[in-house]
Design a protein around this motif. Structure first.
Motif, PDB file in Angstrom:
ATOM      1  N   THR A 157       0.834  -1.181   0.000  1.00 25.09           N
ATOM      2  CA  THR A 157       0.000   0.000   0.000  1.00 25.09           C
ATOM      3  C   THR A 157       0.868   1.229   0.000  1.00 25.09           C
ATOM      4  O   THR A 157       2.034   1.168   0.349  1.00 25.09           O
ATOM      5  CB  THR A 157      -0.846   0.047   1.263  1.00 25.09           C
ATOM      6  N   LEU A 158       0.236   2.300  -0.360  1.00 26.48           N
ATOM      7  CA  LEU A 158       1.064   3.490  -0.486  1.00 26.48           C
ATOM      8  C   LEU A 158       1.538   4.008   0.852  1.00 26.48           C
ATOM      9  O   LEU A 158       2.632   4.498   0.979  1.00 26.48           O
ATOM     10  CB  LEU A 158       0.314   4.576  -1.225  1.00 26.48           C
ATOM     11  N   HIS A 159       0.644   3.901   1.869  1.00 23.47           N
ATOM     12  CA  HIS A 159       1.121   4.481   3.116  1.00 23.47           C
ATOM     13  C   HIS A 159       2.379   3.769   3.571  1.00 23.47           C
ATOM     14  O   HIS A 159       3.247   4.360   4.166  1.00 23.47           O
ATOM     15  CB  HIS A 159       0.048   4.513   4.202  1.00 23.47           C
ATOM     16  N   ASP A 169       4.457  -6.126   4.532  1.00 22.44           N
ATOM     17  CA  ASP A 169       3.870  -5.617   5.757  1.00 22.44           C
ATOM     18  C   ASP A 169       3.905  -6.741   6.791  1.00 22.44           C
ATOM     19  O   ASP A 169       3.023  -7.581   6.835  1.00 22.44           O
ATOM     20  CB  ASP A 169       2.429  -5.168   5.480  1.00 22.44           C
ATOM     21  N   MET A 227      -0.876 -10.153  11.751  1.00 24.42           N
ATOM     22  CA  MET A 227      -2.277  -9.967  12.120  1.00 24.42           C
ATOM     23  C   MET A 227      -3.144 -11.022  11.447  1.00 24.42           C
ATOM     24  O   MET A 227      -3.998 -11.653  12.075  1.00 24.42           O
ATOM     25  CB  MET A 227      -2.728  -8.565  11.726  1.00 24.42           C
ATOM     26  N   LYS A 235       2.717   3.183  12.644  1.00 25.70           N
ATOM     27  CA  LYS A 235       3.199   2.317  11.564  1.00 25.70           C
ATOM     28  C   LYS A 235       4.708   2.197  11.621  1.00 25.70           C
ATOM     29  O   LYS A 235       5.287   1.144  11.445  1.00 25.70           O
ATOM     30  CB  LYS A 235       2.781   2.897  10.211  1.00 25.70           C
ATOM     31  N   ALA A 245      -7.051   1.792  -1.096  1.00 33.18           N
ATOM     32  CA  ALA A 245      -5.976   0.803  -1.211  1.00 33.18           C
ATOM     33  C   ALA A 245      -5.899   0.277  -2.638  1.00 33.18           C
ATOM     34  O   ALA A 245      -6.839   0.427  -3.411  1.00 33.18           O
ATOM     35  CB  ALA A 245      -6.219  -0.347  -0.248  1.00 33.18           C
ATOM     36  N   ASP A 271      -5.301  -2.966  -3.345  1.00 33.80           N
ATOM     37  CA  ASP A 271      -5.857  -4.315  -3.367  1.00 33.80           C
ATOM     38  C   ASP A 271      -6.102  -4.704  -1.923  1.00 33.80           C
ATOM     39  O   ASP A 271      -5.853  -3.910  -1.023  1.00 33.80           O
ATOM     40  CB  ASP A 271      -4.878  -5.307  -4.037  1.00 33.80           C
ATOM     41  N   ILE A 307      -5.050  -7.099   1.366  1.00 32.62           N
ATOM     42  CA  ILE A 307      -3.671  -7.310   1.821  1.00 32.62           C
ATOM     43  C   ILE A 307      -3.118  -8.668   1.406  1.00 32.62           C
ATOM     44  O   ILE A 307      -1.926  -8.803   1.151  1.00 32.62           O
ATOM     45  CB  ILE A 307      -3.570  -7.110   3.360  1.00 32.62           C
ATOM     46  N   HIS A 358      -7.428  -2.887   8.710  1.00 33.98           N
ATOM     47  CA  HIS A 358      -6.493  -2.378   9.706  1.00 33.98           C
ATOM     48  C   HIS A 358      -5.214  -1.831   9.088  1.00 33.98           C
ATOM     49  O   HIS A 358      -4.645  -0.864   9.587  1.00 33.98           O
ATOM     50  CB  HIS A 358      -6.131  -3.482  10.709  1.00 33.98           C
ATOM     51  N   ARG A 359      -4.738  -2.438   8.032  1.00 33.74           N
ATOM     52  CA  ARG A 359      -3.390  -2.135   7.566  1.00 33.74           C
ATOM     53  C   ARG A 359      -3.310  -1.307   6.296  1.00 33.74           C
ATOM     54  O   ARG A 359      -2.249  -0.820   5.955  1.00 33.74           O
ATOM     55  CB  ARG A 359      -2.608  -3.440   7.340  1.00 33.74           C
ATOM     56  N   MET A 360      -4.396  -1.222   5.527  1.00 31.72           N
ATOM     57  CA  MET A 360      -4.251  -0.690   4.171  1.00 31.72           C
ATOM     58  C   MET A 360      -4.977   0.638   3.947  1.00 31.72           C
ATOM     59  O   MET A 360      -5.081   1.095   2.819  1.00 31.72           O
ATOM     60  CB  MET A 360      -4.787  -1.696   3.143  1.00 31.72           C
ATOM     61  N   ARG A 361      -5.517   1.245   4.987  1.00 32.29           N
ATOM     62  CA  ARG A 361      -6.233   2.490   4.775  1.00 32.29           C
ATOM     63  C   ARG A 361      -5.293   3.577   4.280  1.00 32.29           C
ATOM     64  O   ARG A 361      -4.123   3.634   4.689  1.00 32.29           O
ATOM     65  CB  ARG A 361      -6.916   2.925   6.081  1.00 32.29           C
ATOM     66  N   PRO A 387      -3.501   7.189   3.788  1.00 33.63           N
ATOM     67  CA  PRO A 387      -3.109   8.122   4.829  1.00 33.63           C
ATOM     68  C   PRO A 387      -4.239   9.109   5.114  1.00 33.63           C
ATOM     69  O   PRO A 387      -4.876   9.609   4.174  1.00 33.63           O
ATOM     70  CB  PRO A 387      -1.895   8.844   4.253  1.00 33.63           C
ATOM     71  N   MET A 410      -7.056   8.425   6.397  1.00 31.18           N
ATOM     72  CA  MET A 410      -8.343   7.759   6.588  1.00 31.18           C
ATOM     73  C   MET A 410      -8.341   7.041   7.929  1.00 31.18           C
ATOM     74  O   MET A 410      -7.907   5.907   8.046  1.00 31.18           O
ATOM     75  CB  MET A 410      -8.650   6.788   5.454  1.00 31.18           C
ATOM     76  N   GLU A 455      -4.580  -0.842 -10.633  1.00 35.31           N
ATOM     77  CA  GLU A 455      -4.285  -0.695  -9.215  1.00 35.31           C
ATOM     78  C   GLU A 455      -5.080   0.450  -8.576  1.00 35.31           C
ATOM     79  O   GLU A 455      -4.634   1.053  -7.599  1.00 35.31           O
ATOM     80  CB  GLU A 455      -2.787  -0.534  -9.005  1.00 35.31           C
ATOM     81  N   ILE A 468      -2.012   7.212  -4.347  1.00 34.76           N
ATOM     82  CA  ILE A 468      -2.926   6.971  -3.228  1.00 34.76           C
ATOM     83  C   ILE A 468      -3.358   8.321  -2.660  1.00 34.76           C
ATOM     84  O   ILE A 468      -2.532   9.172  -2.369  1.00 34.76           O
ATOM     85  CB  ILE A 468      -2.227   6.136  -2.139  1.00 34.76           C
TER      86      ILE A 468
END
Lengths: 220, 102, 548
Positions: free
Chosen positions: A8-10, A28, A34, B5, C114, C116, C118, C190-193, C195, C197, C523, C528
């Motif tokens: 992901t981009l973040h 990740d 998780m 993160k 996102a 995709d 995870i 949880h992991r892919m939101r 920035p 959000m 994508e 993003i």
């Protein structure tokens, strides 16, 4: 479509901000862990369904459960407990040694884990084999003589330890695959989430046994 | 958010431990196993099951916190585990409302 | 289209959508081996509509059998098989996975910004497990189909000579597919939101998916092991549930409903999320009570674990637990009420635009209210004793499941159709189909409330002559309802081929999926987005859509 795009981009942001983390962090690790934990929860509740059954039937037939448990050998159960605890410890030591870049020691610990798993299954084989020999198995002659509570005890005994044994085998396969990946340097001191995940799985199997042992072998 | 993160990325470095801790935990687990086996030999009546389960729970906490690194993981994992345990406890509890009063 | 499409700014780069994207596999393999969440979502959609039509056909024949008393068309055993398969296919292959697998997959990752999910490969594995389970269910039809009803109650499911094991195994495999999807979604959210959000800037559809995913993870394994035990008991004679061996069949019912009641919320929660999105879009104002709606999703998921016993009031369960479960059941009405009131408040003083998706959604609120309120009648102990296993129950759960999840599945399909396929459909026909459907639906299921009240038992292929009027109304209405469904699907299919090209944001909606082209590129986002405003914030909407 390449796997890189899963990123992901973040995370990309984080990675760019911390360039020293390097190229290999196109992944990740926390997310992967998780996911593994959520999977472990499903395993917990899979066994959980059977623990509910166990609790209910033990409540209904507490005396018969005590009688039935006499047929189980506490020593075999205790030895298997120790074997699994040792194997769990070995897995976690394998992670430490990989972090310390000691690949050989890491593989050594994992071989030890596999050996423990195999020893556990051999014990289990003789334990089951003995019971089947004397006719304690579903529809078996000795079991047919027993009371309802005892039949249920052995029904649950076979299903729960059987499913647990199946998990040991699956765990061993996982660890075997991981070992091959370590050998090929696909899992390294700074990229070992897969090792950790299969470790988590192995520990969970251990935890389930920690409960199975007193519930089946230690009723007196 | 971002710092969280960031922490996560560095997480691996933060919980690299020495062999010693884990070996200590292992011996602790062995001791608990010995206790649970020897206690089962005593006649504690209705307490037998409770004691066995308490010891098993302590062992589980040790395995989870140290071997499974929960102690060093971010709090969200502890929340997840708590949710899972509470739901499972609810299932057993509500089932027993039926069994006890039937 | 109802409102102005936003002009594509000149000089915008030509984007290659995910249909045309060159992947390393060609032709059919580019679908079967894809790990793209959008393609996987569409593959679910195609297969799911197939299963839906199959089960609908089974239902059609059931209704036909009920046209006259006595044997009309088929033998009792055939009828038993039909209602079992109708239930199994509808519940496990359409209603439970419906919204999460199709729209959760296609839309949710885009809504949180996102590229995709995870675990994309796990996602594909879920699809294959779904297909595998579906095929097993279909095979079981031709190899001595089960006649137990979709609940597989013991001891009958242990004793019957039909091939229950295979059907049960199919349900187990489908459960596994559902677990993996849930696991994937929780981790993704949880992991892919994107920035910015935060959890409280997520669209409410995502909240619905999130709550659902937790139920999928924590409830499905229980029924999984229960079904495995039924198979083991049938094949190996292990004593677990069989009363002849001391087992307790009521425990089977406990374990079955520990999953299957929360499963009801798997069906409805994501669908309720869709309602929030659609109402916010077509009232042209931010949703009223965002936080209560989001929290009520979690509350419903949680309370859903506490009420399974209300399926077992007449099973021989203890009186104490019957009272407790009845009491807890009423709790569900609270978070559900929170949702409905907030939706109505969102409509209040909005500039409401009755488009096809909105019409489906409003019909949902009407139909679902009937379903929900009759649920209270069934949740009350003394009335339930009278109504258990009658047509009242059948009517209730069709109003909730089909009127709830089914209608919203159609609403989502109409709402996101332009995004998914890049085409528009004929709005007028879509609305007409909706009206025909709802008329048929009420004509089909409402008489069942009356019949049930008068004592018509469910799962019987025969009935007393005095019920015939109601049965005839229901059967004729089933034809009306089916024609509505077919008209709707035909209209969508036609839109797929001949519809006008859909703009990026045909509905003037505010969530992130409407900021990417229709259909989205491979994508989803070139870059993003950084989220700074709430999901339904209309401030600067034009500007935002023009930015691309």
């Amino acid at each position: 479509m390449s796997q890189n795009s899963d990123l992901t981009l973040h995370q990309q942001h984080v990675h760019e901000a911390h360039a020293h983390v390097g190229e290999h962090t196109h992944r990740d690790d926390v997310g992967s862990k998780m996911g593994m934990w959520l999977f472990l929860f499903t395993e917990v509740l899979l066994f959980g369904g059977m623990f509910i059954l166990y609790a209910s039937y033990r409540f209904m037939y507490s005396d018969a459960f005590k009688v039935a448990a006499e047929h189980l050998d506490t020593y075999v159960g205790a030895i298997n407990t120790i074997i699994l605890l040792a194997s769990s410890c070995a897995v976690v030591l394998a992670i430490v040694s990989l972090q310390k870049k000691n690949k050989r020691l890491c593989l050594g610990f994992l071989w030890f884990t596999l050996a423990c798993g195999a020893a556990f299954m051999v014990n289990k084989y003789f334990e089951w084999g003995h019971k089947i020999e004397i006719g304690i198995y579903p529809k078996g002659p000795a079991l047919a003589e027993m009371s309802e509570g005892e039949v249920l005890f052995f029904g649950l005994y076979y299903v729960m330890t059987g499913l647990h044994g199946l998990h040991i085998i699956i765990g061993m396969i996982f660890i075997g695959v991981i070992m091959a990946m370590i050998q090929k340097n696909k899992i390294t001191h700074d990229n070992f989430q897969k090792l950790e995940n299969s470790g988590l799985y192995w520990h969970l199997v251990d935890v389930i046994w920690i409960f199975l042992f007193p519930l089946f072998y230690l009723i007196h | 958010m971002d710092s969280e993160k960031e922490k996560a990325i560095h997480e691996h470095e933060s919980h690299s431990h020495e062999y010693g801790v884990y070996i200590l935990v292992f011996f602790g687990l062995l001791a608990l196993t010995a206790i649970t086996v020897s206690i089962a030999g005593l006649n504690l009546g209705s307490l037998t099951l409770t004691v066995a389960l308490v010891i098993a729970t302590i062992k589980t906490c040790l395995v989870a916190n140290y071997f499974m690194h929960v102690k060093f993981d971010s709090p969200i994992f502890k929340v997840f585990i708590a949710v899972c345990i509470v739901i499972f406890a609810t299932m057993i509890g509500l089932t027993f409302f039926d069994l006890i009063f039937r | 289209m109802a409102n102005g499409s936003i002009a594509v700014p000149a000089g915008r780069e030509e984007v290659v959508d995910f249909y045309k994207h060159e992947s390393k596999h060609k032709g059919i393999m580019s679908w079967l081996l894809t790990v793209d969440h959008k393609r996987i979502g569409l593959m679910y959609l195609v297969v799911m509509i197939g299963f839906f039509l199959t089960a609908m056909t089974l239902g059609f024949f059931m209704r036909l059998e009920m046209l006259t008393p006595g044997q009309t068309l088929m033998k009792p055993q055939t009828y038993n098989t039909l209602f079992t398969l109708h239930g199994v296919i509808m519940v496990f292959l359409f209603i439970i996975p419906g919204v999460p697998a199709v729209f959760g997959n296609f839309i949710m990752p885009i809504q949180i910004g996102a590229k995709d999910v995870i675990f994309p490969r796990l996602n594909l594995l879920s699809w294959y497990l779904y297909i595998f389970g579906g095929i097993l269910a279909l095979i079981s039809i031709f190899t001595g189909a089960a006649d137990t009803g979709w609940t597989f109650y013991v001891p009958y499911s242990i004793r019957t000579t039909t091939n229950v094991s295979l059907t049960v195994f199919a349900a187990f495999v489908l459960g596994f597919s559902s677990i993996l999807t849930g696991l994937n979604f929780v981790t993704t959210i949880h992991r892919m939101r994107a920035p910015g959000m935060t959890f409280f800037k997520m669209p409410l559809f995502v909240w619905g998916i999130y709550a659902t995913a937790w139920i999928q993870i924590l409830a499905t394994p229980v029924v999984g092991i229960t079904l495995v035990l039924v198979i083991l008991e049938r094949t190996l004679g292990i004593g677990v549930f069989d009363p002849a061996l001391g087992g307790d069949p009521i425990l089977y019912q406990h374990l079955f409903w520990i999953y299957s009641h929360p499963a009801v919320y798997i069906m409805i929660l994501p669908a309720m999320g869709v309602v929030s999105d659609i109402i916010a879009t077509f009232s042209k104002k931010p949703i009223f009570g965002y936080t209560p709606i989001a929290m009520s999703s979690l509350a419903i998921a949680l309370v859903g674990y506490l009420v399974w016993g209300h399926h077992m009031f007449t099973s021989g369960m203890s009186d104490t637990s019957r009272v407790i479960f009845s009491l807890l059941t009423f709790l569900v009405a609270i978070p559900t009420g929170v949702k409905v009131f907030n939706w109505v408040a969102s409509l209040y003083r909005g500039s409401i635009e009755i488009t096809a998706p909105m019409l489906y959604t409003l019909c949902f609120i009407f139909v679902f209210s009937i379903g929900g309120l009759t649920g209270l009648v069934l949740g009350t102990l003394n009335t339930d004793i009278h109504l258990t296993d009658t047509y009242f129950v059948v009517a209730h759960f069709h109003y909730v499941m089909f009127g709830g999840m089914g209608l919203l599945f159609f609403a989502s399909l109409h709402y996101w159709f332009p995004k998914m396929f890049g085409r528009m459909y004929n709005e007028k026909i879509a609305k007409l189909a909706c009206i025909i459907f709802v008329i048929g639906f009420n004509g089909l299921y409402f008489p069942m409330f009356i019949m049930g009240y008068l004592g018509m038992p469910r799962r019987y292929y025969d009935y007393l002559p005095e019920f015939q009027t109601y049965h005839v109304i229901a059967t004729v209405s089933s034809w009306i309802m089916i024609s509505g469904i077919l008209l709707m699907l035909a209209n969508l299919l036609r839109g797929l081929r001949h519809g006008s090209t859909a703009p990026e944001n045909p509905w003037d909606a505010t969530t992130l999926e409407w900021t990417v082209p229709s259909p989205p590129p491979m994508e989803n986002f070139d870059e993003i987005p950084v989220v700074t405003k709430g999901p339904y914030d209309r401030e600067g909407l034009k500007e935002a859509s023009l930015k691309h």
